[in-house]
Design a protein around this motif. Sequence first.
Motif, PDB file in Angstrom:
ATOM      1  N   TRP A  46       0.900  -1.266   0.033  1.00 40.67           N
ATOM      2  CA  TRP A  46      -0.126  -0.081   0.004  1.00 40.67           C
ATOM      3  C   TRP A  46       0.908   1.189  -0.101  1.00 40.67           C
ATOM      4  O   TRP A  46       0.618   2.334  -0.780  1.00 40.67           O
ATOM      5  CB  TRP A  46      -0.931   0.019   1.121  1.00 40.67           C
ATOM      6  N   LYS A  47       1.958   1.105   0.887  1.00 43.28           N
ATOM      7  CA  LYS A  47       2.968   2.195   0.788  1.00 43.28           C
ATOM      8  C   LYS A  47       3.472   2.687  -0.606  1.00 43.28           C
ATOM      9  O   LYS A  47       3.442   3.794  -0.983  1.00 43.28           O
ATOM     10  CB  LYS A  47       3.848   1.857   2.001  1.00 43.28           C
ATOM     11  N   GLU A  48       3.875   1.607  -1.297  1.00 41.57           N
ATOM     12  CA  GLU A  48       4.322   1.886  -2.515  1.00 41.57           C
ATOM     13  C   GLU A  48       3.459   2.470  -3.423  1.00 41.57           C
ATOM     14  O   GLU A  48       3.670   3.360  -4.531  1.00 41.57           O
ATOM     15  CB  GLU A  48       5.081   0.610  -2.895  1.00 41.57           C
ATOM     16  N   TYR A  49       2.244   1.841  -3.543  1.00 41.65           N
ATOM     17  CA  TYR A  49       1.241   2.384  -4.230  1.00 41.65           C
ATOM     18  C   TYR A  49       0.630   3.672  -3.920  1.00 41.65           C
ATOM     19  O   TYR A  49       0.677   4.621  -4.747  1.00 41.65           O
ATOM     20  CB  TYR A  49      -0.027   1.526  -4.244  1.00 41.65           C
ATOM     21  N   GLN A  54       1.522  10.286  -5.229  1.00 48.56           N
ATOM     22  CA  GLN A  54       1.750  11.370  -4.914  1.00 48.56           C
ATOM     23  C   GLN A  54       2.338  12.156  -6.395  1.00 48.56           C
ATOM     24  O   GLN A  54       2.252  13.358  -6.312  1.00 48.56           O
ATOM     25  CB  GLN A  54       3.098  11.424  -4.009  1.00 48.56           C
ATOM     26  N   ASN A  55       2.551  11.441  -7.587  1.00 47.08           N
ATOM     27  CA  ASN A  55       3.136  12.301  -8.610  1.00 47.08           C
ATOM     28  C   ASN A  55       1.859  12.611  -9.557  1.00 47.08           C
ATOM     29  O   ASN A  55       1.953  13.502 -10.633  1.00 47.08           O
ATOM     30  CB  ASN A  55       4.045  11.290  -9.330  1.00 47.08           C
ATOM     31  N   THR A  56       0.597  11.933  -9.161  1.00 48.60           N
ATOM     32  CA  THR A  56      -0.605  12.630  -9.969  1.00 48.60           C
ATOM     33  C   THR A  56      -1.093  13.716  -9.477  1.00 48.60           C
ATOM     34  O   THR A  56      -1.288  14.065  -8.137  1.00 48.60           O
ATOM     35  CB  THR A  56      -1.419  11.229 -10.094  1.00 48.60           C
TER      36      THR A  56
END
Length: 103
Positions: A46-49, A54-56
């Motif tokens: 979940w953390k990686e997803y 955050q970039n969108t």
Amino acid sequence: IIVQGKSLEVTVLLIIFLGSFGLFYATVRGGLFMTIGYPLITFFIWKEYYASLQNTHFVDAATLTTMGFMIYTPLILWYVISLSWGIVAVNKYNSDLLNEKKT
């Protein structure tokens, strides 16, 4: 010394109502992994997803659907894996107990 087998029905009910804590009745190793290990693995996924989001700059329907999938799929798998592990562990324990009595 008489050793009683473990009940499959009790195992299933404990896992359904207590989740991975109910797995401790069937197997301590499985209970530890599903209580500590599986949530940690899921957290890092979940953390990686979440970090990739955050970039969108906007959240569309596809992103929300994926987020729902990422949240509920591990929870459903958690119960399925716990139930399967508990059933296999109790059956193995009971069959090992029967094999000991025969010898």
